[in-house]
Design an enzyme around this catalytic site. Sequence first.
Site, PDB file in Angstrom:
ATOM      1  N   LEU A  12       0.867  -1.189   0.000  1.00 50.45           N
ATOM      2  CA  LEU A  12       0.000   0.000   0.000  1.00 50.45           C
ATOM      3  C   LEU A  12       0.895   1.228   0.000  1.00 50.45           C
ATOM      4  O   LEU A  12       1.591   1.483   0.979  1.00 50.45           O
ATOM      5  CB  LEU A  12      -0.905   0.014   1.239  1.00 50.45           C
ATOM      6  CG  LEU A  12      -1.646  -1.290   1.574  1.00 50.45           C
ATOM      7  CD1 LEU A  12      -2.543  -1.084   2.799  1.00 50.45           C
ATOM      8  CD2 LEU A  12      -2.480  -1.764   0.385  1.00 50.45           C
ATOM      9  N   GLY A  13       0.913   1.971  -1.090  1.00 51.92           N
ATOM     10  CA  GLY A  13       1.778   3.159  -1.210  1.00 51.92           C
ATOM     11  C   GLY A  13       2.932   2.862  -2.162  1.00 51.92           C
ATOM     12  O   GLY A  13       3.635   1.864  -1.998  1.00 51.92           O
ATOM     13  N   GLY A  15       5.395   5.310  -3.062  1.00 49.55           N
ATOM     14  CA  GLY A  15       6.281   6.484  -3.025  1.00 49.55           C
ATOM     15  C   GLY A  15       7.734   6.069  -2.887  1.00 49.55           C
ATOM     16  O   GLY A  15       8.153   5.012  -3.399  1.00 49.55           O
ATOM     17  N   SER A  16       8.526   6.881  -2.157  1.00 44.39           N
ATOM     18  CA  SER A  16       9.967   6.628  -2.031  1.00 44.39           C
ATOM     19  C   SER A  16      10.248   5.196  -1.592  1.00 44.39           C
ATOM     20  O   SER A  16      11.082   4.509  -2.179  1.00 44.39           O
ATOM     21  CB  SER A  16      10.593   7.557  -0.983  1.00 44.39           C
ATOM     22  OG  SER A  16      10.435   8.881  -1.353  1.00 44.39           O
ATOM     23  N   LYS A 106       5.782   5.183  11.613  1.00 48.12           N
ATOM     24  CA  LYS A 106       5.967   5.513  13.043  1.00 48.12           C
ATOM     25  C   LYS A 106       4.905   6.480  13.551  1.00 48.12           C
ATOM     26  O   LYS A 106       4.531   6.444  14.718  1.00 48.12           O
ATOM     27  CB  LYS A 106       7.368   6.072  13.307  1.00 48.12           C
ATOM     28  CG  LYS A 106       7.741   7.302  12.511  1.00 48.12           C
ATOM     29  CD  LYS A 106       8.478   6.953  11.266  1.00 48.12           C
ATOM     30  CE  LYS A 106       8.616   8.126  10.331  1.00 48.12           C
ATOM     31  NZ  LYS A 106       9.581   7.924   9.278  1.00 48.12           N
ATOM     32  N   GLY A 135      15.272   3.589   9.929  1.00 44.03           N
ATOM     33  CA  GLY A 135      15.265   3.123   8.538  1.00 44.03           C
ATOM     34  C   GLY A 135      15.874   1.735   8.412  1.00 44.03           C
ATOM     35  O   GLY A 135      15.380   0.766   8.996  1.00 44.03           O
ATOM     36  N   GLU A 191       9.920  13.941   5.476  1.00 44.92           N
ATOM     37  CA  GLU A 191       8.525  13.505   5.456  1.00 44.92           C
ATOM     38  C   GLU A 191       7.745  14.378   4.470  1.00 44.92           C
ATOM     39  O   GLU A 191       8.200  15.457   4.077  1.00 44.92           O
ATOM     40  CB  GLU A 191       7.896  13.647   6.846  1.00 44.92           C
ATOM     41  CG  GLU A 191       8.505  12.746   7.886  1.00 44.92           C
ATOM     42  CD  GLU A 191       8.381  11.265   7.555  1.00 44.92           C
ATOM     43  OE1 GLU A 191       7.283  10.761   7.342  1.00 44.92           O
ATOM     44  OE2 GLU A 191       9.435  10.604   7.502  1.00 44.92           O
ATOM     45  N   LYS A 206       9.535   8.223  17.095  1.00 45.55           N
ATOM     46  CA  LYS A 206      10.504   7.127  17.175  1.00 45.55           C
ATOM     47  C   LYS A 206      10.944   6.915  18.632  1.00 45.55           C
ATOM     48  O   LYS A 206      11.144   5.772  19.073  1.00 45.55           O
ATOM     49  CB  LYS A 206      11.696   7.420  16.278  1.00 45.55           C
ATOM     50  CG  LYS A 206      11.306   7.377  14.789  1.00 45.55           C
ATOM     51  CD  LYS A 206      12.373   7.986  13.909  1.00 45.55           C
ATOM     52  CE  LYS A 206      12.006   7.895  12.448  1.00 45.55           C
ATOM     53  NZ  LYS A 206      12.866   8.717  11.578  1.00 45.55           N
TER      54      LYS A 206
HETATM   55  N1  LIG Z   1      11.317   7.951   3.091  1.00 46.97           N
HETATM   56  C1  LIG Z   1      12.049   7.473   4.089  1.00 46.97           C
HETATM   57  O1  LIG Z   1      13.274   7.617   4.132  1.00 46.97           O
HETATM   58  C2  LIG Z   1      11.399   6.717   5.197  1.00 46.97           C
HETATM   59  C3  LIG Z   1      10.025   6.610   5.295  1.00 46.97           C
HETATM   60  N2  LIG Z   1       9.462   5.935   6.326  1.00 46.97           N
HETATM   61  C4  LIG Z   1       8.015   5.807   6.401  1.00 46.97           C
HETATM   62  O2  LIG Z   1       7.585   5.036   5.292  1.00 46.97           O
HETATM   63  C5  LIG Z   1       6.272   5.433   4.910  1.00 46.97           C
HETATM   64  C6  LIG Z   1       6.285   5.816   3.426  1.00 46.97           C
HETATM   65  O3  LIG Z   1       7.177   6.905   3.264  1.00 46.97           O
HETATM   66  P1  LIG Z   1       7.578   7.451   1.824  1.00 46.97           P
HETATM   67  O4  LIG Z   1       7.636   6.343   0.855  1.00 46.97           O
HETATM   68  O5  LIG Z   1       8.766   8.297   2.035  1.00 46.97           O
HETATM   69  O6  LIG Z   1       6.317   8.374   1.503  1.00 46.97           O
HETATM   70  P2  LIG Z   1       5.862   8.960   0.104  1.00 46.97           P
HETATM   71  O7  LIG Z   1       5.068  10.178   0.389  1.00 46.97           O
HETATM   72  O8  LIG Z   1       7.009   9.040  -0.835  1.00 46.97           O
HETATM   73  O9  LIG Z   1       4.883   7.825  -0.446  1.00 46.97           O
HETATM   74  C7  LIG Z   1       3.593   7.565   0.052  1.00 46.97           C
HETATM   75  C8  LIG Z   1       2.809   6.852  -1.028  1.00 46.97           C
HETATM   76  O10 LIG Z   1       1.557   6.471  -0.509  1.00 46.97           O
HETATM   77  C9  LIG Z   1       0.542   6.852  -1.423  1.00 46.97           C
HETATM   78  N3  LIG Z   1      -0.674   7.139  -0.680  1.00 46.97           N
HETATM   79  C10 LIG Z   1      -0.823   7.985   0.348  1.00 46.97           C
HETATM   80  N4  LIG Z   1      -2.109   7.991   0.752  1.00 46.97           N
HETATM   81  C11 LIG Z   1      -2.760   7.123  -0.074  1.00 46.97           C
HETATM   82  C12 LIG Z   1      -4.103   6.705  -0.179  1.00 46.97           C
HETATM   83  N5  LIG Z   1      -5.043   7.207   0.608  1.00 46.97           N
HETATM   84  N6  LIG Z   1      -4.420   5.779  -1.134  1.00 46.97           N
HETATM   85  C13 LIG Z   1      -3.475   5.286  -1.948  1.00 46.97           C
HETATM   86  N7  LIG Z   1      -2.176   5.665  -1.895  1.00 46.97           N
HETATM   87  C14 LIG Z   1      -1.843   6.564  -0.970  1.00 46.97           C
HETATM   88  C15 LIG Z   1       1.077   8.095  -2.096  1.00 46.97           C
HETATM   89  O11 LIG Z   1       0.422   8.332  -3.316  1.00 46.97           O
HETATM   90  C16 LIG Z   1       2.541   7.712  -2.265  1.00 46.97           C
HETATM   91  O12 LIG Z   1       2.688   6.909  -3.434  1.00 46.97           O
HETATM   92  C17 LIG Z   1       5.891   6.577   5.855  1.00 46.97           C
HETATM   93  O13 LIG Z   1       5.170   6.049   6.930  1.00 46.97           O
HETATM   94  C18 LIG Z   1       7.248   7.106   6.318  1.00 46.97           C
HETATM   95  O14 LIG Z   1       7.175   7.745   7.552  1.00 46.97           O
HETATM   96  C19 LIG Z   1      10.211   5.292   7.281  1.00 46.97           C
HETATM   97  C20 LIG Z   1      11.574   5.336   7.231  1.00 46.97           C
HETATM   98  C21 LIG Z   1      12.275   6.070   6.203  1.00 46.97           C
HETATM   99  N1  LIG Z   2      11.844  11.730   7.505  1.00 46.75           N
HETATM  100  C1  LIG Z   2      12.489  10.666   8.196  1.00 46.75           C
HETATM  101  C2  LIG Z   2      12.477   9.441   7.340  1.00 46.75           C
HETATM  102  C3  LIG Z   2      12.744   8.234   8.124  1.00 46.75           C
HETATM  103  O1  LIG Z   2      12.107   7.894   9.094  1.00 46.75           O
HETATM  104  C4  LIG Z   2      13.935  11.058   8.503  1.00 46.75           C
HETATM  105  O2  LIG Z   2      14.379  12.090   7.992  1.00 46.75           O
HETATM  106  O3  LIG Z   2      14.576  10.351   9.275  1.00 46.75           O
HETATM  107 NA    NA Z   3      15.172   0.065  11.579  1.00 48.68          NA
END
Ligand SMILES: NC(=O)C1=CN([C@@H]2O[C@H](COP(=O)(O)OP(=O)(O)OC[C@H]3O[C@@H](n4cnc5c(N)ncnc54)[C@H](O)[C@@H]3O)[C@@H](O)[C@H]2O)C=CC1
Ligand SMILES: N[C@@H](CC=O)C(=O)O
Ligand code: NA
EC number: 1.1.1.3
Length: 442
Positions: A12-13, A15-16, A106, A135, A191, A206
């Site tokens: 689900l999702g 993104g990154s 988180k 991460g 974020e 965290k």
């Molecule tokens: N980017 C990072 O370095 C890290 C991210 N995280 C966590 O991982 C999770 C994902 O982060 P990212 O990939 O960076 O976020 P992002 O913003 O790049 O991706 C989120 C994705 O979810 C989709 N999305 C959001 N709401 C939606 C909905 N209602 N229906 C369908 N799709 C939906 C968006 O379209 C997007 O594709 C978050 O909880 C973040 O806190 C944790 C550790 C590191």
């Molecule tokens: N936005 C967060 C992503 C990982 O949890 C960070 O910068 O550490």
């Molecule tokens: Na970890």
Amino acid sequence: MIEYRNLRIAVLGGGSVGSQVADQLLRHGDELGSRIGAGLELVGVAVRDVDAPRDTEIPRELLTADAESLILGSDIVVELMGGIEPARTLILQALNSGADVVTANKALLATHGPELFEAAEQVGAQLYYEAAVGGAIPIIRPLRDSLAGDRVERILGIVNGTTNFILDRMDRHGESMEEALATATELGYAEADPTADIEGFDAAQKAALLASLAFHTRIPLDEVHREGITQVTLDDVRAARKAGYVVKLLAICERIVDAAASVDGVSARVYPALVPLDHPLAAVHGANNAIFVEAEAAGPLMFYGAGAGGIQTASAVLGDVVSAARRHVVGGPGVAESTNADLTVLPISAVTTRYQITLQVADEPGVLARIATLFSEHGVSLETIEQSIVASDAEQAGSAPAATLVIGTHEAREADLAATVAALTTSTVVHSVTGVLRVEGL
Ligand SMILES: NC(=O)C1=CN([C@@H]2O[C@H](COP(=O)(O)OP(=O)(O)OC[C@H]3O[C@@H](n4cnc5c(N)ncnc54)[C@H](O)[C@@H]3O)[C@@H](O)[C@H]2O)C=CC1
Ligand SMILES: N[C@@H](CC=O)C(=O)O
Ligand code: NA
């Protein structure tokens, strides 16, 4: 050729992190499957907009905007949308449909963790979240499993990659906070709303998760003391280095027992602090994270690596997918949340630490003595005082000469320090209190 049962994985999702998890499953699913003894089949990736550009190419037929339908019939649901809703409802639906869940969220776990862990326990499912803290760094499993036989005393963590990247760029490249944040966002560390990073909300979430695991106690997010980095200036960072420190946003989880002061509980807090240059945490650069754990028997341990970034975080997510898949193969209940200790969560006023305070004062006889008295009246003992005379604008305009004092304290109670600072701000010999930073890691 061995015929494996296929486990259906829904992401689900996209993104990154989600796009990288999907990519890795598509490219290495067979290899992971052979480690597990089951096939891993990516059945779909739920996204908001199936036509949006992504970091990795996901076949069009795997993309869907219908997350609910995707969950039905999946064995493992990987939630990487972020945010509270619809992530919370979808995770509950997944657990109730019999799926195991892996999440990196988180924000959701720190606010709705008890509800989700309870739901998982009731249906005998697993809820894994290694990626939610640090991460790619293994820290959830080490705290939950490897250190389950020890007693954790303290955790000092750099757990937000974005703020560490920003402070590091300010320190080593003299960049402004705005410039460094723009780069961190471009690199996918920040974020969706970077306020979560720079105001310390992400680190506080965290800290709540780490402290809960470390002290076997539920730590509500609103009991985590939080200060972000927006008040930290380039001048603070430069002055810190000159004094032998580096400024780091720290998440601190600590077991505090002080019978004389009737204090017994745990503290979870996040603030920018001065860390001595020779402390291992001072050498954590860029978006890296490090979690320094002190346990009674193990002594100090440090977990270090990439705390943010799509592909790095995907590593932790996939580790959880493999663990969940293994249990699917052998059966048995998931790991329950451990909250048996049920300790009191202490307010910031109960914490003791050292401080560095910067003051602008009148440059006249007797000032130092008056300031020293003011500290001692509030029970705060001084360790160092450094004075420099500044030819301020006021002085050049004919006003009284001023001096800058940088005062280092011995360990003091936060409540006593706060009272001292309040008294300093009303003292006639103090022009202004220009900085109060805690010193950690000594
Ligand atoms: N980017 C990072 O370095 C890290 C991210 N995280 C966590 O991982 C999770 C994902 O982060 P990212 O990939 O960076 O976020 P992002 O913003 O790049 O991706 C989120 C994705 O979810 C989709 N999305 C959001 N709401 C939606 C909905 N209602 N229906 C369908 N799709 C939906 C968006 O379209 C997007 O594709 C978050 O909880 C973040 O806190 C944790 C550790 C590191
Ligand atoms: N936005 C967060 C992503 C990982 O949890 C960070 O910068 O550490
Ligand atoms: Na970890």
